[in-house]
Design a protein around this motif. Structure first.
Motif, PDB file in Angstrom:
ATOM      1  N   ASN A 178       0.832  -1.211   0.000  1.00 39.65           N
ATOM      2  CA  ASN A 178       0.000   0.000   0.000  1.00 39.65           C
ATOM      3  C   ASN A 178       0.866   1.261   0.000  1.00 39.65           C
ATOM      4  O   ASN A 178       0.590   2.234   0.712  1.00 39.65           O
ATOM      5  CB  ASN A 178      -0.926  -0.007   1.222  1.00 39.65           C
ATOM      6  CG  ASN A 178      -2.139   0.879   1.022  1.00 39.65           C
ATOM      7  OD1 ASN A 178      -2.498   1.210  -0.107  1.00 39.65           O
ATOM      8  ND2 ASN A 178      -2.773   1.270   2.108  1.00 39.65           N
ATOM      9  N   LYS A 179       1.948   1.206  -0.779  1.00 40.00           N
ATOM     10  CA  LYS A 179       2.913   2.308  -0.952  1.00 40.00           C
ATOM     11  C   LYS A 179       3.711   2.630   0.310  1.00 40.00           C
ATOM     12  O   LYS A 179       4.367   3.666   0.390  1.00 40.00           O
ATOM     13  CB  LYS A 179       2.210   3.566  -1.463  1.00 40.00           C
ATOM     14  CG  LYS A 179       1.550   3.400  -2.821  1.00 40.00           C
ATOM     15  CD  LYS A 179       0.923   4.687  -3.299  1.00 40.00           C
ATOM     16  CE  LYS A 179       0.267   4.507  -4.664  1.00 40.00           C
ATOM     17  NZ  LYS A 179      -0.378   5.752  -5.151  1.00 40.00           N
ATOM     18  N   VAL A 180       3.649   1.738   1.298  1.00 42.94           N
ATOM     19  CA  VAL A 180       4.430   1.914   2.528  1.00 42.94           C
ATOM     20  C   VAL A 180       5.638   0.984   2.467  1.00 42.94           C
ATOM     21  O   VAL A 180       5.490  -0.232   2.263  1.00 42.94           O
ATOM     22  CB  VAL A 180       3.582   1.610   3.777  1.00 42.94           C
ATOM     23  CG1 VAL A 180       4.432   1.734   5.041  1.00 42.94           C
ATOM     24  CG2 VAL A 180       2.378   2.542   3.842  1.00 42.94           C
ATOM     25  N   ALA A 181       6.833   1.561   2.637  1.00 43.85           N
ATOM     26  CA  ALA A 181       8.064   0.761   2.599  1.00 43.85           C
ATOM     27  C   ALA A 181       8.270   0.068   3.944  1.00 43.85           C
ATOM     28  O   ALA A 181       8.193   0.698   4.999  1.00 43.85           O
ATOM     29  CB  ALA A 181       9.254   1.651   2.282  1.00 43.85           C
ATOM     30  N   LEU A 182       8.496  -1.240   3.885  1.00 46.43           N
ATOM     31  CA  LEU A 182       8.722  -2.032   5.088  1.00 46.43           C
ATOM     32  C   LEU A 182      10.006  -2.835   4.931  1.00 46.43           C
ATOM     33  O   LEU A 182      10.288  -3.364   3.851  1.00 46.43           O
ATOM     34  CB  LEU A 182       7.555  -2.993   5.345  1.00 46.43           C
ATOM     35  CG  LEU A 182       6.161  -2.386   5.528  1.00 46.43           C
ATOM     36  CD1 LEU A 182       5.114  -3.499   5.620  1.00 46.43           C
ATOM     37  CD2 LEU A 182       6.105  -1.505   6.758  1.00 46.43           C
ATOM     38  N   THR A 183      10.752  -2.938   6.017  1.00 46.82           N
ATOM     39  CA  THR A 183      11.964  -3.752   6.017  1.00 46.82           C
ATOM     40  C   THR A 183      11.637  -5.151   6.523  1.00 46.82           C
ATOM     41  O   THR A 183      11.017  -5.314   7.583  1.00 46.82           O
ATOM     42  CB  THR A 183      13.040  -3.122   6.915  1.00 46.82           C
ATOM     43  OG1 THR A 183      13.345  -1.816   6.430  1.00 46.82           O
ATOM     44  CG2 THR A 183      14.307  -3.974   6.926  1.00 46.82           C
ATOM     45  N   VAL A 184      12.050  -6.154   5.780  1.00 42.27           N
ATOM     46  CA  VAL A 184      11.813  -7.545   6.185  1.00 42.27           C
ATOM     47  C   VAL A 184      12.774  -7.890   7.309  1.00 42.27           C
ATOM     48  O   VAL A 184      13.992  -7.806   7.144  1.00 42.27           O
ATOM     49  CB  VAL A 184      12.007  -8.515   4.999  1.00 42.27           C
ATOM     50  CG1 VAL A 184      11.802  -9.950   5.468  1.00 42.27           C
ATOM     51  CG2 VAL A 184      11.065  -8.170   3.861  1.00 42.27           C
ATOM     52  N   LYS A 185      12.211  -8.254   8.477  1.00 43.48           N
ATOM     53  CA  LYS A 185      13.071  -8.609   9.603  1.00 43.48           C
ATOM     54  C   LYS A 185      13.069 -10.095   9.907  1.00 43.48           C
ATOM     55  O   LYS A 185      13.822 -10.547  10.775  1.00 43.48           O
ATOM     56  CB  LYS A 185      12.679  -7.823  10.849  1.00 43.48           C
ATOM     57  CG  LYS A 185      11.314  -8.141  11.412  1.00 43.48           C
ATOM     58  CD  LYS A 185      11.052  -7.357  12.719  1.00 43.48           C
ATOM     59  CE  LYS A 185      12.059  -7.687  13.788  1.00 43.48           C
ATOM     60  NZ  LYS A 185      11.718  -7.080  15.099  1.00 43.48           N
ATOM     61  N   GLY A 186      12.206 -10.873   9.205  1.00 44.81           N
ATOM     62  CA  GLY A 186      12.184 -12.303   9.464  1.00 44.81           C
ATOM     63  C   GLY A 186      11.286 -13.046   8.488  1.00 44.81           C
ATOM     64  O   GLY A 186      10.521 -12.435   7.728  1.00 44.81           O
ATOM     65  N   VAL A 187      11.415 -14.384   8.500  1.00 49.05           N
ATOM     66  CA  VAL A 187      10.586 -15.269   7.673  1.00 49.05           C
ATOM     67  C   VAL A 187       9.924 -16.284   8.593  1.00 49.05           C
ATOM     68  O   VAL A 187      10.596 -16.938   9.406  1.00 49.05           O
ATOM     69  CB  VAL A 187      11.424 -16.000   6.602  1.00 49.05           C
ATOM     70  CG1 VAL A 187      10.529 -16.941   5.779  1.00 49.05           C
ATOM     71  CG2 VAL A 187      12.131 -15.004   5.699  1.00 49.05           C
ATOM     72  N   LEU A 188       8.598 -16.415   8.484  1.00 49.20           N
ATOM     73  CA  LEU A 188       7.843 -17.332   9.327  1.00 49.20           C
ATOM     74  C   LEU A 188       8.097 -18.785   8.952  1.00 49.20           C
ATOM     75  O   LEU A 188       8.378 -19.094   7.782  1.00 49.20           O
ATOM     76  CB  LEU A 188       6.345 -17.043   9.212  1.00 49.20           C
ATOM     77  CG  LEU A 188       5.864 -15.703   9.759  1.00 49.20           C
ATOM     78  CD1 LEU A 188       4.435 -15.431   9.293  1.00 49.20           C
ATOM     79  CD2 LEU A 188       5.943 -15.686  11.281  1.00 49.20           C
ATOM     80  N   ARG A 189       7.972 -19.669   9.946  1.00 47.36           N
ATOM     81  CA  ARG A 189       8.075 -21.097   9.688  1.00 47.36           C
ATOM     82  C   ARG A 189       6.979 -21.534   8.730  1.00 47.36           C
ATOM     83  O   ARG A 189       5.849 -21.071   8.798  1.00 47.36           O
ATOM     84  CB  ARG A 189       7.946 -21.873  11.009  1.00 47.36           C
ATOM     85  CG  ARG A 189       8.146 -23.369  10.855  1.00 47.36           C
ATOM     86  CD  ARG A 189       8.087 -24.092  12.196  1.00 47.36           C
ATOM     87  NE  ARG A 189       6.725 -24.171  12.714  1.00 47.36           N
ATOM     88  CZ  ARG A 189       6.279 -23.473  13.740  1.00 47.36           C
ATOM     89  NH1 ARG A 189       7.068 -22.607  14.356  1.00 47.36           N
ATOM     90  NH2 ARG A 189       5.043 -23.603  14.165  1.00 47.36           N
TER      91      ARG A 189
END
Length: 404
Positions: A178-189
């Motif tokens: 939704n045009k909001v930049a987010l940093t990936v901090k993890g990946v779910l199991r």
């Protein structure tokens, strides 16, 4: 030895009329095959119920916005469930281990570079990971600091990782929702597929701090659901009623006004899933019963015709010393041989159909020993019940009259 000899004579008579024997077996074959399929589907449904309840959580509940239905998908137009409701449940209902609100949106556009997909976005608190038993296997999960600071971070499912980042490590990279930049901090199991939450692929979802979701991404002041975990499963029925009464009071709902929320428990999930499989089982059960009944009637009538056609043979046997009991047992044995052959062919056919269903349809199937034992019992009952009348008629024939 005498019974074996009589059985052999009966089997020989059946082998001499293969087409007639097949028609006598047809109903039994269809009935037994249906019975095997019914029980395989029933066992598969029970296994699926157990797995679904385990995946949902045997001590878990969901307070979901929107009334009138038992299960998701949730009503996205209901805006009456608030963070304050979750806090009231946490403070006023005894015996709860975890109470964690969540905001959600389905089919939101996620973008990284030139790759773009649609996924489920959940706004959650740190307790969400424990409530769903769903931790990050790469990087970190959502923390209290993330929620307090409305951090622009996210934890993604394995399907999102595959579709947006391919083989690259996504942790530390940026994606847009939704045009909001987010940093990936993890990946779910990895969780695989399932039914809770209105989405088929559990791994095609992303979790963000609930404050980030509500204020930066979704711009809402309401939530979609509250995940609740009880300390003791035996307390859940009382807790459900207490939660219902609490939300009624908070939302000013009085009968006969319809609820603007629903509470989903493992019992409700199991009941609905069993209801679906039960309908199919009733249909197949009716087919099995009808097939066995028709097969039994056909068997009896063909055997009666056979008695009429073999009158001279019966008279000759009686004339050379066969007793009425011998004749009775020969025809009864023919009936039993037919039904047991039908049972063997029917169980083989049923097993084959069950295996095909498990491979080409989503219907769960588990083949066990019980249907084969039940098939043998039904074959014995059908063969005996419908074989007695022809056997009695053959045994009552007078040798003198039969040889004329």
């Amino acid at each position: 030895m005498r019974l074996l000899r009589i059985a052999g004579e009966g089997a020989g008579a059946l082998a001499a009329n293969k087409v007639r024997t097949f028609f006598m077996m047809a109903g039994t074959i269809v009935g037994i095959a249906s019975l095997v399929v019914i029980m395989a589907i029933g066992k598969g449904a029970e296994k699926k119920v157990r797995l679904r309840v385990e995946k949902f959580g045997p001590r878990a509940m969901m307070l979901i916005a929107g009334g009138g239905k038992d299960l998701p998908p949730p009503d996205m137009n209901t805006t009456t469930l608030r963070l304050e409701d979750a806090q009231a449940v946490r403070e006023q209902i005894d015996g709860l281990e975890i109470v964690t609100p969540q905001a959600w949106r389905f089919n939101m556009d996620l973008k990284h570079g030139t790759n773009q997909i649609q996924a489920v976005v959940w706004g959650v608190e740190p307790e969400w990971h424990a409530a769903w038993n769903w931790d990050a296997v790469e990087g970190d999960g959502i923390t209290s600091d993330d929620v307090a600071t409305m951090a622009r971070v996210c934890v993604i499912g394995s399907s999102i990782k595959r579709d947006l980042f391919g083989d690259a490590d996504p942790v530390g990279r940026t994606l847009y929702v939704n045009k909001v930049a987010l940093t990936v901090k993890g990946v779910l199991r990895r969780k695989g597929t399932g039914g809770m939450g209105g989405v088929a692929d559990f791994d095609n979802r992303m979790v963000v701090p609930i404050t980030t979701a509500m204020r930066r991404i979704m711009n809402v002041d309401y939530i979609g659901a509250v995940r609740i975990v009880s300390r003791d499963a035996t307390l859940m029925p009382k807790q459900v009623e207490a939660i219902r009464k609490l939300i009624h009071d908070r939302h000013h709902i009085t009968p006969p006004e319809e609820d603007d929320f629903r509470i989903v428990t493992p019992t409700i999930i199991a009941r609905i899933m069993r209801g679906t499989s039960r309908t199919l089982s009733w249909l197949l059960g009716s087919l099995a019963a009808l097939s066995l009944l028709v097969g039994g009637v056909v068997l009896m009538n063909i055997l009666l015709i056979s008695v009429a056609e073999r009158t001279k043979e019966i008279g000759l046997r009686r004339a050379v010393g066969a007793t009425r009991r011998d004749v009775f047992f020969q025809f009864l044995m023919e009936s039993l041989v037919v039904t047991f052959l039908g049972m063997l062919l029917g169980t083989g056919l049923g097993w084959g159909i069950a295996m095909v269903l498990s491979r080409v349809t989503p219907i769960p199937v588990v083949v066990s020993w019980e249907p084969f034992a039940l098939a043998a019992l039904f074959a014995l009952l059908v063969g005996t019940f419908f074989g007695v009348q022809p056997a009695r008629r053959a045994a009552k024939l007078s040798p003198v009259e039969a040889l004329r």
